[in-house]
Scaffold this motif. Structure first.
Motif, PDB file in Angstrom:
ATOM      1  N   PRO A   8       0.785  -1.244   0.000  1.00 29.28           N
ATOM      2  CA  PRO A   8       0.000   0.000   0.000  1.00 29.28           C
ATOM      3  C   PRO A   8       0.815   1.292   0.000  1.00 29.28           C
ATOM      4  CG  PRO A   8      -0.942  -1.599   1.533  1.00 29.28           C
ATOM      5  CD  PRO A   8       0.388  -2.140   1.114  1.00 29.28           C
ATOM      6  N   ALA A   9       1.667   1.491   0.988  1.00 29.41           N
ATOM      7  CA  ALA A   9       2.406   2.749   1.061  1.00 29.41           C
ATOM      8  C   ALA A   9       3.438   2.859  -0.048  1.00 29.41           C
ATOM      9  CB  ALA A   9       3.093   2.873   2.422  1.00 29.41           C
ATOM     10  N   VAL A  10       4.063   1.736  -0.410  1.00 27.40           N
ATOM     11  CA  VAL A  10       5.087   1.763  -1.455  1.00 27.40           C
ATOM     12  C   VAL A  10       4.448   2.100  -2.796  1.00 27.40           C
ATOM     13  CG1 VAL A  10       6.878   0.435  -2.627  1.00 27.40           C
ATOM     14  CG2 VAL A  10       6.514   0.145  -0.164  1.00 27.40           C
ATOM     15  N   ALA A  11       3.260   1.577  -3.058  1.00 24.95           N
ATOM     16  CA  ALA A  11       2.564   1.906  -4.307  1.00 24.95           C
ATOM     17  C   ALA A  11       2.244   3.390  -4.379  1.00 24.95           C
ATOM     18  CB  ALA A  11       1.282   1.077  -4.420  1.00 24.95           C
ATOM     19  N   MET A  12       1.808   3.963  -3.262  1.00 31.33           N
ATOM     20  CA  MET A  12       1.525   5.395  -3.235  1.00 31.33           C
ATOM     21  C   MET A  12       2.790   6.207  -3.499  1.00 31.33           C
ATOM     22  SD  MET A  12      -1.088   5.518   0.032  1.00 31.33           S
ATOM     23  CE  MET A  12      -1.099   7.327   0.123  1.00 31.33           C
ATOM     24  N   ALA A  13       3.895   5.791  -2.894  1.00 31.61           N
ATOM     25  CA  ALA A  13       5.159   6.505  -3.106  1.00 31.61           C
ATOM     26  C   ALA A  13       5.606   6.381  -4.558  1.00 31.61           C
ATOM     27  CB  ALA A  13       6.229   5.956  -2.170  1.00 31.61           C
ATOM     28  N   TYR A  14       5.459   5.181  -5.131  1.00 27.43           N
ATOM     29  CA  TYR A  14       5.836   4.953  -6.532  1.00 27.43           C
ATOM     30  C   TYR A  14       5.068   5.907  -7.450  1.00 27.43           C
ATOM     31  CZ  TYR A  14       6.438   2.485 -10.998  1.00 27.43           C
ATOM     32  OH  TYR A  14       6.710   2.176 -12.309  1.00 27.43           O
ATOM     33  N   LEU A  15       3.761   6.006  -7.255  1.00 26.06           N
ATOM     34  CA  LEU A  15       2.959   6.893  -8.093  1.00 26.06           C
ATOM     35  C   LEU A  15       3.342   8.358  -7.891  1.00 26.06           C
ATOM     36  CD1 LEU A  15      -0.610   5.309  -7.839  1.00 26.06           C
ATOM     37  CD2 LEU A  15       0.972   5.241  -9.775  1.00 26.06           C
ATOM     38  N   SER A  16       3.581   8.763  -6.649  1.00 26.25           N
ATOM     39  CA  SER A  16       3.951  10.148  -6.375  1.00 26.25           C
ATOM     40  C   SER A  16       5.251  10.532  -7.073  1.00 26.25           C
ATOM     41  CB  SER A  16       4.091  10.369  -4.865  1.00 26.25           C
ATOM     42  OG  SER A  16       2.854  10.169  -4.216  1.00 26.25           O
ATOM     43  N   GLU A  17       6.156   9.568  -7.195  1.00 26.31           N
ATOM     44  CA  GLU A  17       7.453   9.825  -7.822  1.00 26.31           C
ATOM     45  C   GLU A  17       7.406   9.732  -9.339  1.00 26.31           C
ATOM     46  OE1 GLU A  17       9.759   7.837  -4.015  1.00 26.31           O
ATOM     47  OE2 GLU A  17       9.432   6.690  -5.866  1.00 26.31           O
ATOM     48  N   GLU A  18       6.677   8.755  -9.864  1.00 19.86           N
ATOM     49  CA  GLU A  18       6.769   8.430 -11.283  1.00 19.86           C
ATOM     50  C   GLU A  18       5.752   9.162 -12.155  1.00 19.86           C
ATOM     51  OE1 GLU A  18       9.301   6.541 -12.366  1.00 19.86           O
ATOM     52  OE2 GLU A  18       9.937   6.387 -10.275  1.00 19.86           O
TER      53      GLU A  18
END
Length: 403
Positions: free
Chosen positions: A123-133
């Motif tokens: 969950p949190a890693v997916a959110m971070a991935y989207l925020s970055e990419e």
């Protein structure tokens, strides 16, 4: 390819690949997590436990997931976003298959707790991935699609769990969910592009408490964290105990009929995407509080005596909840200027802590006040969520950002 210096734009092939991969991840995680929710009455009868005790099959998973988020998200800073999510998806799928053969209640709860630990890598890693990419204009839609896939996974897990339990027993139901999760893990591994705007690097573990506390010094993030607790606490309480209510007279639904109500989760897929996109167009602060008002109206409808109105109330609450969560979660990614994975993990820590604590506490209200007691409890949580949203509506934005 990623757009030069801008991130992944809507409509590009890489956007579609990313959306597919994260849809598979969200689908798998929420199917595994919530497959047990319509089975709580089955567990109560099969193992001779109370409604509140049966809710531990979900609350332990969400509780352990919440705590593990604070550790696993920093691991993605070291090993990378995609590898951490991949391991998480395969591990949670395998543990779901193991849960299907556990011989007693204690061992089943142990495996469910371990599955919660395993799920924390998504969950949190997916959110971070989207925020970055993602390109700034694409993040609202992308986050909405991610939350929408969560609702689809929740729907599939609940619907299949209930229907298969009626015909073949809960063990077969859990095994089928585990196999679907394995297929989703493979699809994720093959589809997700590797990070191009993030480079893994060693993270000083002693610095993590300081970086987490740093988010609480921001004027907006603590309010968004509180929103996560309140929104999810109310929502999971609704779905935990509405089944007990509708299995009783005068409704006396079967488990298959009860599971069919979870088709309502499709509304979450639509609302999370639509409201997330609307927030990108009109501003988060103008949209969040309206979504919570919708959820409150839905809770009021569940107090009606008519089954049709109760189902309509569940639908309206689902639309409001997923819309609000889509807005709040994407706001965290825009508000946190540094250490986004940790900011996302704190948001989701509060999100799943609300699920665990409020979801179990709702059993006390059901035991002492029936469904009206539960509805009143949820309304209190959402009333507080509305107050927080109104506070966020007057929050001073960061320089150069709507959040």
């Amino acid at each position: 390819m990623h757009e030069a210096e801008g991130g992944i734009a809507v409509g590009t092939p890489v956007f579609r690949r990313t959306a597919l991969a994260l849809a598979a991840a969200g689908f798998s995680t929420f199917a595994v997590l919530y497959a047990v929710q319509p089975l709580l009455p089955v567990f109560a009868e099969a193992f001779g436990v109370s409604p509140a005790a049966s809710s531990l099959s979900l609350s332990l998973s969400t509780g352990f997931l919440a705590v593990a988020l604070l550790v696993v998200s920093p691991l993605s800073e070291i090993f990378g976003r995609k590898p951490v999510m991949t391991v998480s998806l395969f591990a949670s799928a395998i543990l779901t298959l193991v849960a299907a053969v556990m011989p007693n209640w204690d061992s089943f709860l142990l495996v469910r707790a371990l599955a919660g630990l395993a799920m924390s890598g998504v969950p949190a890693v997916a959110m971070a991935y989207l925020s970055e990419e993602m390109h700034g204009r694409a993040i609202g839609l992308a986050m909405g699609l991610l939350v929408g896939s969560n609702s689809l996974g929740g729907l599939a897990g609940r619907l299949l769990g209930g229907a298969l339990t009626d015909h073949f027993g809960w063990r077969v139901a859990m095994a089928v969910i585990g196999l679907l999760a394995l297929a989703a893990a493979v699809a994720f591994r093959l589809s997700l592009p590797a990070s191009s705007r993030f480079t893994p690097q060693p993270l000083p573990w002693r610095a993590i408490p300081g970086t987490i506390l740093g988010h609480f010094r921001d004027a907006g993030l603590p309010w968004l964290f509180a929103e996560a607790f309140l929104l999810m606490g109310g929502f999971v309480t609704l779905y935990n105990y509405i089944g007990f209510h509708l299995l009783e007279p005068p409704y006396s639904l079967s488990h298959t009929e009860l599971a069919a109500i979870f088709v309502i989760y499709l509304a979450g897929t639509v609302s999370s995407t639509a409201v997330g996109h609307a927030a990108g167009l009109f501003g988060r602060r103008k949209v969040l509080w309206l979504a919570i008002v919708v959820a409150l109206a839905g809770i009021a409808l569940t107090l009606a005596g008519s089954l049709v109105l109760i189902v309509l109330g569940i639908l309206v609450t689902t639309v409001g909840f997923f819309g609000a969560h889509s807005v709040a979660s994407s706001w965290v990614g825009r508000r946190a200027l540094r250490h986004r994975a940790q900011a996302s993990s704190v948001y989701l820590f509060m999100y799943y802590l609300g699920s665990s604590l409020a979801g179990t506490a709702g059993g006390w209200f059901f035991a002492h006040g029936g469904w009206p007691g539960v509805a009143g409890f949820i309304a209190a949580l959402y009333g507080l969520a509305l107050a927080v949203a109104l506070r966020l509506a007057v929050l001073a934005p960061l320089p150069g950002r709507e959040g």
